[in-house]
Design a protein around this motif. Structure first.
Motif, mmCIF file in Angstrom:
data_model
loop_
_atom_site.group_PDB
_atom_site.id
_atom_site.type_symbol
_atom_site.label_atom_id
_atom_site.label_comp_id
_atom_site.label_asym_id
_atom_site.label_seq_id
_atom_site.Cartn_x
_atom_site.Cartn_y
_atom_site.Cartn_z
ATOM 1 N N ALA A 1 0.779 -1.167 -0.131
ATOM 2 C CA ALA A 1 -0.066 0.112 0.028
ATOM 3 C C ALA A 1 0.884 1.365 0.016
ATOM 4 O O ALA A 1 0.605 2.402 -0.521
ATOM 5 C CB ALA A 1 -0.993 -0.017 1.245
ATOM 6 N N PHE A 2 2.009 1.182 0.770
ATOM 7 C CA PHE A 2 2.787 2.293 0.659
ATOM 8 C C PHE A 2 3.493 2.541 -0.632
ATOM 9 O O PHE A 2 3.655 3.765 -1.178
ATOM 10 C CB PHE A 2 3.997 1.848 1.687
ATOM 11 N N GLY A 3 3.576 1.564 -1.344
ATOM 12 C CA GLY A 3 4.197 1.960 -2.793
ATOM 13 C C GLY A 3 3.335 2.589 -3.710
ATOM 14 O O GLY A 3 3.483 3.043 -4.529
ATOM 15 N N ALA A 4 1.795 2.476 -3.463
ATOM 16 C CA ALA A 4 0.876 3.176 -4.058
ATOM 17 C C ALA A 4 0.982 4.559 -3.873
ATOM 18 O O ALA A 4 0.605 5.415 -5.018
ATOM 19 C CB ALA A 4 -0.520 2.978 -3.331
ATOM 20 N N ILE A 5 1.664 5.155 -2.885
ATOM 21 C CA ILE A 5 2.090 6.797 -2.651
ATOM 22 C C ILE A 5 2.853 7.242 -4.097
ATOM 23 O O ILE A 5 2.474 8.025 -4.649
ATOM 24 C CB ILE A 5 2.826 6.927 -1.672
ATOM 25 N N SER A 6 4.070 6.376 -4.394
ATOM 26 C CA SER A 6 4.757 6.735 -5.530
ATOM 27 C C SER A 6 4.082 6.596 -6.815
ATOM 28 O O SER A 6 4.080 7.477 -7.771
ATOM 29 C CB SER A 6 5.831 5.874 -5.533
ATOM 30 N N VAL A 7 3.154 5.823 -6.933
ATOM 31 C CA VAL A 7 2.306 5.402 -8.158
ATOM 32 C C VAL A 7 1.285 6.640 -8.291
ATOM 33 O O VAL A 7 1.301 7.108 -9.408
ATOM 34 C CB VAL A 7 1.655 4.344 -8.399
ATOM 35 N N ILE A 8 0.696 7.198 -7.245
ATOM 36 C CA ILE A 8 -0.162 8.393 -7.288
ATOM 37 C C ILE A 8 0.530 9.417 -7.755
ATOM 38 O O ILE A 8 0.183 10.455 -8.667
ATOM 39 C CB ILE A 8 -0.743 8.581 -6.090
ATOM 40 N N LYS A 9 1.797 9.700 -7.329
ATOM 41 C CA LYS A 9 2.652 10.937 -7.563
ATOM 42 C C LYS A 9 2.977 10.734 -8.987
ATOM 43 O O LYS A 9 3.035 11.819 -9.774
ATOM 44 C CB LYS A 9 4.109 10.799 -6.630
ATOM 45 N N ASP B 1 2.057 13.473 -20.466
ATOM 46 C CA ASP B 1 2.872 12.383 -20.790
ATOM 47 C C ASP B 1 2.056 11.060 -20.985
ATOM 48 O O ASP B 1 1.928 10.588 -19.821
ATOM 49 C CB ASP B 1 4.298 12.166 -19.997
ATOM 50 N N THR B 2 1.367 10.681 -21.874
ATOM 51 C CA THR B 2 0.538 9.593 -22.005
ATOM 52 C C THR B 2 1.283 8.137 -21.511
ATOM 53 O O THR B 2 0.707 7.382 -20.899
ATOM 54 C CB THR B 2 0.076 9.387 -23.422
ATOM 55 N N LEU B 3 2.532 7.938 -21.994
ATOM 56 C CA LEU B 3 3.149 6.633 -21.854
ATOM 57 C C LEU B 3 3.392 6.698 -20.490
ATOM 58 O O LEU B 3 3.164 5.434 -19.792
ATOM 59 C CB LEU B 3 4.439 6.876 -22.648
ATOM 60 N N LYS B 4 3.787 7.705 -19.560
ATOM 61 C CA LYS B 4 4.066 7.624 -18.102
ATOM 62 C C LYS B 4 2.668 7.549 -17.524
ATOM 63 O O LYS B 4 2.672 6.730 -16.409
ATOM 64 C CB LYS B 4 4.759 8.804 -17.693
ATOM 65 N N LEU B 5 1.680 8.044 -17.846
ATOM 66 C CA LEU B 5 0.276 7.899 -17.377
ATOM 67 C C LEU B 5 -0.172 6.428 -17.617
ATOM 68 O O LEU B 5 -0.377 5.544 -16.502
ATOM 69 C CB LEU B 5 -0.720 8.383 -17.989
ATOM 70 N N VAL B 6 0.172 5.610 -18.702
ATOM 71 C CA VAL B 6 -0.068 4.185 -18.999
ATOM 72 C C VAL B 6 0.545 3.439 -17.843
ATOM 73 O O VAL B 6 0.137 2.393 -17.335
ATOM 74 C CB VAL B 6 -0.024 3.689 -20.375
ATOM 75 N N ASP B 7 2.117 3.987 -17.699
ATOM 76 C CA ASP B 7 2.816 3.245 -16.828
ATOM 77 C C ASP B 7 2.443 2.993 -15.462
ATOM 78 O O ASP B 7 2.215 2.042 -14.433
ATOM 79 C CB ASP B 7 4.332 3.628 -16.859
ATOM 80 N N ALA B 8 1.752 4.274 -15.159
ATOM 81 C CA ALA B 8 1.328 4.351 -13.461
ATOM 82 C C ALA B 8 0.082 3.552 -13.470
ATOM 83 O O ALA B 8 -0.122 2.934 -12.432
ATOM 84 C CB ALA B 8 1.028 5.892 -13.292
ATOM 85 N N VAL B 9 -0.801 3.552 -14.455
ATOM 86 C CA VAL B 9 -2.013 2.735 -14.389
ATOM 87 C C VAL B 9 -1.776 1.247 -14.373
ATOM 88 O O VAL B 9 -2.303 0.376 -13.404
ATOM 89 C CB VAL B 9 -2.994 2.997 -15.677
ATOM 90 N N ALA C 1 -1.113 -3.597 -10.870
ATOM 91 C CA ALA C 1 -0.273 -4.592 -10.219
ATOM 92 C C ALA C 1 -0.465 -4.339 -8.813
ATOM 93 O O ALA C 1 -0.497 -5.371 -7.938
ATOM 94 C CB ALA C 1 1.052 -4.454 -10.519
ATOM 95 N N ILE C 2 -0.392 -3.298 -8.191
ATOM 96 C CA ILE C 2 -0.633 -3.133 -6.680
ATOM 97 C C ILE C 2 -1.879 -3.345 -6.039
ATOM 98 O O ILE C 2 -2.089 -4.223 -5.123
ATOM 99 C CB ILE C 2 -0.470 -1.760 -6.404
ATOM 100 N N VAL C 3 -3.111 -3.254 -6.942
ATOM 101 C CA VAL C 3 -4.282 -3.882 -6.345
ATOM 102 C C VAL C 3 -4.539 -5.290 -6.620
ATOM 103 O O VAL C 3 -5.048 -5.876 -5.620
ATOM 104 C CB VAL C 3 -5.426 -3.165 -7.716
ATOM 105 N N THR C 4 -3.633 -6.013 -7.491
ATOM 106 C CA THR C 4 -3.761 -7.220 -7.693
ATOM 107 C C THR C 4 -2.882 -7.809 -6.564
ATOM 108 O O THR C 4 -3.381 -8.912 -5.802
ATOM 109 C CB THR C 4 -3.313 -7.624 -8.891
ATOM 110 N N GLY C 5 -1.673 -7.249 -6.179
ATOM 111 C CA GLY C 5 -0.932 -7.737 -5.189
ATOM 112 C C GLY C 5 -1.697 -7.629 -3.738
ATOM 113 O O GLY C 5 -1.707 -8.577 -2.821
ATOM 114 N N LEU C 6 -2.502 -6.527 -3.587
ATOM 115 C CA LEU C 6 -3.238 -6.522 -2.381
ATOM 116 C C LEU C 6 -4.209 -7.474 -2.344
ATOM 117 O O LEU C 6 -4.581 -8.086 -1.259
ATOM 118 C CB LEU C 6 -3.855 -5.084 -2.186
ATOM 119 N N ALA C 7 -5.199 -7.976 -3.423
ATOM 120 C CA ALA C 7 -6.015 -8.691 -3.303
ATOM 121 C C ALA C 7 -5.256 -10.278 -3.248
ATOM 122 O O ALA C 7 -6.214 -11.031 -2.332
ATOM 123 C CB ALA C 7 -6.512 -8.894 -4.687
ATOM 124 N N ILE C 8 -4.277 -10.276 -3.568
ATOM 125 C CA ILE C 8 -3.695 -11.627 -3.386
ATOM 126 C C ILE C 8 -3.358 -11.793 -1.785
ATOM 127 O O ILE C 8 -3.529 -12.674 -1.024
ATOM 128 C CB ILE C 8 -2.172 -12.045 -4.137
#
Length: 81
Positions: free
Chosen positions: A27-35, A45-53, A58-65
């Motif tokens: 969940a802490f890793g989500a902070i850097s993704v939001i930034k 920057d569409t490419l960086k936005l796609v990378d963030a999405v 991946a974070i949501v999937t990891g939390l679900a697991i």
């Protein structure tokens, strides 16, 4: 790491405490993704936005697991039901 230290580390990883710690760090890793997403949007920057999405997915999937792992461990936490 010695053999017993390694087995203790693996045991902690499979424990409720270890799972909670993993949830917290994930969940802490989500902070850097939001930034990252905010910066990408301001820079248009569409490419960086796609990378963030993708990273957010991946974070949501990891939390679900990890949540599933807690349920498998039979956690009696009120929040988990």
């Amino acid at each position: 790491m010695s053999g017993s230290a390694l087995s203790k580390a693996k045991g902690f990883k499979k424990s409720k405490s270890g799972t909670y710690l993993s949830i917290g760090t994930t969940a802490f890793g989500a902070i850097s993704v939001i930034k990252q997403a905010r910066k990408a949007r301001t820079e248009h920057d569409t490419l960086k936005l796609v990378d963030a999405v993708v990273s957010a997915a991946a974070i949501v999937t990891g939390l679900a697991i990890l949540y599933r792992e807690l349920k498998r461990l039979g956690d009696d936490d009120v929040l988990l039901g």
